[in-house]
Design an enzyme around this catalytic site. Structure first.
Site, PDB file in Angstrom:
ATOM      1  CG  ASP A  50      -5.820  -3.044   3.598  1.00 38.82           C
ATOM      2  OD1 ASP A  50      -4.592  -2.834   3.561  1.00 38.82           O
ATOM      3  OD2 ASP A  50      -6.339  -4.113   3.222  1.00 38.82           O
ATOM      4  N   GLY A  61     -14.966  -5.517  -3.920  1.00 34.29           N
ATOM      5  CA  GLY A  61     -14.325  -6.515  -3.062  1.00 34.29           C
ATOM      6  C   GLY A  61     -13.901  -5.929  -1.718  1.00 34.29           C
ATOM      7  N   GLY A  62     -13.055  -6.688  -0.993  1.00 35.84           N
ATOM      8  CA  GLY A  62     -12.626  -6.294   0.352  1.00 35.84           C
ATOM      9  C   GLY A  62     -11.966  -4.924   0.386  1.00 35.84           C
ATOM     10  CB  ALA A  63      -9.301  -3.371  -1.659  1.00 44.01           C
ATOM     11  CG  ASN A 102      -4.369  -5.445   6.928  1.00 46.75           C
ATOM     12  OD1 ASN A 102      -4.653  -5.240   8.107  1.00 46.75           O
ATOM     13  ND2 ASN A 102      -3.726  -4.569   6.191  1.00 46.75           N
ATOM     14  N   GLY A 122     -14.934  -1.341  -8.118  1.00 45.62           N
ATOM     15  CA  GLY A 122     -14.723  -2.619  -7.445  1.00 45.62           C
ATOM     16  C   GLY A 122     -15.611  -2.730  -6.221  1.00 45.62           C
ATOM     17  CE  LYS A 144      -6.119  -8.511   2.802  1.00 48.53           C
ATOM     18  NZ  LYS A 144      -6.257  -7.138   2.348  1.00 48.53           N
TER      19      LYS A 144
END
Ligand SMILES: Nc1ncnc2c1ncn2[C@@H]1O[C@H](COP(=O)(O)OP(=O)(O)O)[C@@H](O)[C@H]1O
Ligand SMILES: O=C(O)C1=C[C@@H](OP(=O)(O)O)[C@@H](O)[C@H](O)C1
Ligand SMILES: [Mg+2]
Length: 456
Positions: A129, A163-165, A113, A161, A92
């Site tokens: 996303d 991270g990216g998400a 993405n 979390g 990504k």
């Protein structure tokens, strides 16, 4: 135990139909990657639902580009003959950097993405996303709170979390006016899981963006059981993991009476947004629910439970044949795994030893998708078996009058008597079942009935 029953119709026809089904599935994975205008770029892709989803959305052929080497990935982005690409782990960031133009979100977060080939040949990097999560969130709030995203204004949302998400999710929640707390397992005071209840017990929404709970290590949850119920302000839980359909976190939330949904709608929605960008047209947003519903129906296992000898094995086997799905009899699977029948195991090692092994066999199949499974009659004796089925399954109870139950080779029925077993188990079968079916008098009839009631 396989072959205990004689089944009339054409085994060859069934084998052919199954082979045809496999051919269709292979075709859905798309043509040779280099020929497809659309596709998914990632490291190791395994079995992806994206080709199926984009086919329904009109972005087809759609190919899988599993390119672990970043140099190959960059080469595809720069020089590939494609119109649109989705991008997943671990490329990504690379996709964002290799593009010629970036949307503000990609510019800010450095991860794309979706890549779009513009008319002048340049590559645009976008990230759908946030759009996908906003779509999931909007439907969730409408369904469970009777409200739109403004419901979040002034409320707290905890995101698991970092991270990216989590950035995509966090940006949507912040934009809706929520106070967002992002926490991780290794986060310090106020940012870790250990003090979640003390620090964020007032949060109204909790969203998991970590991969914990994802197939094949499932059902699992990033949080210890009991935490959600202790968060007094909690009104809803979302998990962006979509395989299994119901993660350990989603099941824990529902057990605590908190509305919870998994990430399948987000998966389809982010794909729809990508398809819109590639095709340059607006698509019908109702497609998201329809495609997610089809995927869910197709991947849900069907588990048959009920008294020993009520006809689970026979009905499940026939249903599997009718709808061309793999059939698993857990007693047969047990025999294959341990080299003896359940009856022999119970006779030698006792029921407790049998139950431990039975749970292990169920765990292996419960994580799978699209199966028709006949359980042993005692599957409800172990409470933990319930979520092994629920994570990806619909549970069907077959109900047959006690005086009509088959008693051949049923050691526990013989030892304890059918009335005692029924007194213990009937309430559990009813509690665990999503659907109760009174036996029709033939296994074929039962299978037809279950098929129509489940819409398979
Ligand atoms: N719906 C039904 N009506 C009458 N007999 C049935 C029915 N389903 C199965 N049978 C018979 O009952 C016996 C037990 O069926 P089986 O599928 O092995 O039960 P289970 O797996 O629930 O123990 C078999 O001999 C089968 O022929
Ligand atoms: O009821 C039970 O405890 C059992 C039922 C059997 O399966 P069926 O229900 O298919 O006979 C088998 O798993 C084992 O003998 C124990
Ligand atoms: Mg059976």
């Amino acid at each position: 135990m396989t072959g205990r029953e004689v089944i009339a119709p054409a085994a060859d026809a069934v084998a052919e139909a199954l082979a045809a089904g496999r051919a269709v599935r292979d075709a859905e994975q798309g043509p040779a990657p280099e020929d497809a205008p659309y596709g998914l770029l990632g490291g190791a892709l395994g079995h992806s639902w994206s080709p199926r989803i984009h086919r329904e959305l009109g972005s087809f052929p759609y190919a899988l580009h599993a390119l672990p080497d970043p140099a190959d990935a960059a080469d595809l982005v720069r020089s590939g003959d494609w119109r649109g690409l989705n991008v997943t782990i671990p490329h990504k960031r690379l996709a964002a950097e290799a593009a010629d133009v970036r949307t503000p979100f990609v510019e800010a977060h450095g991860a794309a993405n979706t890549l779009v080939r513009l008319d002048d040949g340049r590559v645009l990097a976008d990230n759908t996303d946030p759009w996908g999560f906003a779509f999931l969130l909007d439907g969730f709030l409408r369904r469970h709170m009777g409200a739109d995203a403004s419901w979040l204004r002034g409320r707290k949302a905890v995101v698991l979390g970092t991270g990216g998400a989590s950035e995509a999710v966090g940006s949507v929640l912040s934009e809706a006016g929520a106070e967002v707390a992002r926490i991780s397992r290794s986060g310090g005071p106020g940012h870790g899981y250990g003090t979640l209840v003390e620090d964020h017990g007032d949060a109204a929404l909790l969203v998991n963006t970590t991969p914990v709970g994802m197939y094949p290590a499932c059902p699992a949850s990033p949080l210890p059981a009991g935490i959600l119920g202790a968060m007094e302000g909690l009104r809803g839980v979302l998990d962006i993991v979509y395989n299994p359909l119901r993660t350990g976190l989603v099941l824990d939330a529902r057990d605590a009476g908190i509305p919870a949904e998994g990430g399948l709608v987000m998966l389809v929605a982010q794909a729809l947004r990508s398809s819109e960008l590639w095709q340059g047209v607006g698509l019908d947003h109702d497609l998201v629910g329809r495609i997610a519903g089809e995927l869910e129906r197709g991947s849900m296992n069907v588990f048959f439970i009920g008294m020993p000898g009520c006809g689970k094995t026979g009905a499940a086997r026939r249903l599997a044949r009718m709808v061309q799905r793999p059939f698993v009899d857990l007693d047969d699977a047990f025999e294959m795994e341990y080299g003896e029948t359940p009856a022999a195991c119970i006779a030698r090692d006792g029921e407790a030893a049998f139950r431990d092994r039975e749970t292990a066999v169920l765990a292996a199949h419960g994580a799978d998708t699209g199966l028709v499974v006949a359980c042993g009659g005692g599957v409800v004796c172990r409470p933990e078996n319930r979520r092994l089925m629920e994570q990806n399954g619909t549970v069907v109870m077959l109900d047959r009058p006690l005086d009509q139950l088959s008693r051949n080779d049923r050691p526990l029925t013989a030892a304890r008597g059918v009335e005692a077993l029924a007194a213990e188990r009937m309430p559990l079968y009813r509690e665990w079942a999503d659907l109760e079916v009174r036996c029709t008098g033939s296994a074929e009839g039962d299978a037809v009935l279950v098929r129509s009631l489940l819409g398979l």
